[in-house]
Write a protein that holds these residues in place. Structure first.
Motif, PDB file in Angstrom:
ATOM      1  N   LYS A  10      11.753   6.269   1.038  1.00  0.00           N
ATOM      2  CA  LYS A  10      12.435   5.312   1.906  1.00  0.00           C
ATOM      3  C   LYS A  10      13.893   5.714   2.119  1.00  0.00           C
ATOM      4  O   LYS A  10      14.404   5.663   3.239  1.00  0.00           O
ATOM      5  CB  LYS A  10      12.354   3.922   1.282  1.00  0.00           C
ATOM      6  N   LEU A  11      14.558   6.140   1.048  1.00  0.00           N
ATOM      7  CA  LEU A  11      15.958   6.561   1.138  1.00  0.00           C
ATOM      8  C   LEU A  11      16.108   7.787   2.033  1.00  0.00           C
ATOM      9  O   LEU A  11      16.999   7.847   2.883  1.00  0.00           O
ATOM     10  CB  LEU A  11      16.501   6.857  -0.260  1.00  0.00           C
ATOM     11  N   ARG A  13      14.012   8.856   4.425  1.00  0.00           N
ATOM     12  CA  ARG A  13      13.695   8.475   5.813  1.00  0.00           C
ATOM     13  C   ARG A  13      14.868   7.754   6.468  1.00  0.00           C
ATOM     14  O   ARG A  13      15.235   8.032   7.607  1.00  0.00           O
ATOM     15  CB  ARG A  13      12.466   7.565   5.856  1.00  0.00           C
ATOM     16  N   SER A  14      15.461   6.823   5.734  1.00  0.00           N
ATOM     17  CA  SER A  14      16.598   6.065   6.277  1.00  0.00           C
ATOM     18  C   SER A  14      17.784   6.979   6.544  1.00  0.00           C
ATOM     19  O   SER A  14      18.437   6.874   7.592  1.00  0.00           O
ATOM     20  CB  SER A  14      17.010   4.957   5.301  1.00  0.00           C
ATOM     21  N   GLY A  17      17.117   9.166   9.609  1.00  0.00           N
ATOM     22  CA  GLY A  17      17.184   8.334  10.810  1.00  0.00           C
ATOM     23  C   GLY A  17      18.601   7.973  11.191  1.00  0.00           C
ATOM     24  O   GLY A  17      18.992   8.038  12.356  1.00  0.00           O
ATOM     25  N   ILE A  18      19.424   7.635  10.208  1.00  0.00           N
ATOM     26  CA  ILE A  18      20.816   7.276  10.473  1.00  0.00           C
ATOM     27  C   ILE A  18      21.606   8.501  10.939  1.00  0.00           C
ATOM     28  O   ILE A  18      22.405   8.412  11.880  1.00  0.00           O
ATOM     29  CB  ILE A  18      21.450   6.628   9.227  1.00  0.00           C
ATOM     30  N   LEU A  45      13.084   5.010  10.741  1.00  0.00           N
ATOM     31  CA  LEU A  45      13.722   3.781  10.303  1.00  0.00           C
ATOM     32  C   LEU A  45      12.741   2.616  10.255  1.00  0.00           C
ATOM     33  O   LEU A  45      12.753   1.826   9.307  1.00  0.00           O
ATOM     34  CB  LEU A  45      14.907   3.447  11.210  1.00  0.00           C
ATOM     35  N   SER A  48      10.465   3.001   7.262  1.00  0.00           N
ATOM     36  CA  SER A  48      11.164   2.763   6.000  1.00  0.00           C
ATOM     37  C   SER A  48      11.416   1.268   5.787  1.00  0.00           C
ATOM     38  O   SER A  48      11.402   0.792   4.655  1.00  0.00           O
ATOM     39  CB  SER A  48      12.469   3.545   5.936  1.00  0.00           C
ATOM     40  N   PHE A  49      11.626   0.517   6.856  1.00  0.00           N
ATOM     41  CA  PHE A  49      11.846  -0.923   6.715  1.00  0.00           C
ATOM     42  C   PHE A  49      10.571  -1.675   6.359  1.00  0.00           C
ATOM     43  O   PHE A  49      10.620  -2.649   5.618  1.00  0.00           O
ATOM     44  CB  PHE A  49      12.452  -1.511   7.991  1.00  0.00           C
ATOM     45  N   ASN A  51       7.949  -0.249   4.852  1.00  0.00           N
ATOM     46  CA  ASN A  51       7.355   0.422   3.683  1.00  0.00           C
ATOM     47  C   ASN A  51       5.910   0.869   3.913  1.00  0.00           C
ATOM     48  O   ASN A  51       5.110   0.907   2.974  1.00  0.00           O
ATOM     49  CB  ASN A  51       7.403  -0.472   2.440  1.00  0.00           C
TER      50      ASN A  51
END
Length: 67
Positions: A10-11, A13-14, A17-18, A45, A48-49, A51
Motif C-alpha cells: 500500500k505504501l 503504491r501510494s 501514485g503521488i 491510488l 491502495s485506498f 486495499n
C-alpha cells in the motif's frame, strides 16, 4: 472483496501514485505518456485506498499478512 494488499504494498503504491501525479502537475511529463501515467497513478491510488487489487485476485497474490 477480500483485502489482498498489505501495508508495504500500500505504501509503495501510494508513493508511486503521488510521485507520478506531482510530475504531471509540475509539467515534467507531458503528452500521451503523461495521460497514460496519470491513469496508472489513479489506479494505484484507488487500489491502495480500498486495499484490493483485481489483478492480484486473478493471479492469486496476497500481500496482506493479516488474512
Amino acid at each position: 472483496m477480500k483485502k489482498n494488499i498489505g501495508a508495504t504494498d500500500k505504501l509503495i503504491r501510494s508513493a508511486i501514485g503521488i510521485i507520478i501525479t506531482i510530475l504531471y502537475y509540475s509539467g515534467i511529463i507531458n503528452g500521451i505518456l503523461a495521460i497514460v501515467l496519470l491513469a496508472f497513478a489513479i489506479i494505484l491510488l484507488l487500489t491502495s485506498f480500498i486495499n484490493f487489487c483485481p489483478l492480484y485476485a486473478l493471479l492469486g497474490i496476497n500481500t496482506n499478512k493479516k488474512t
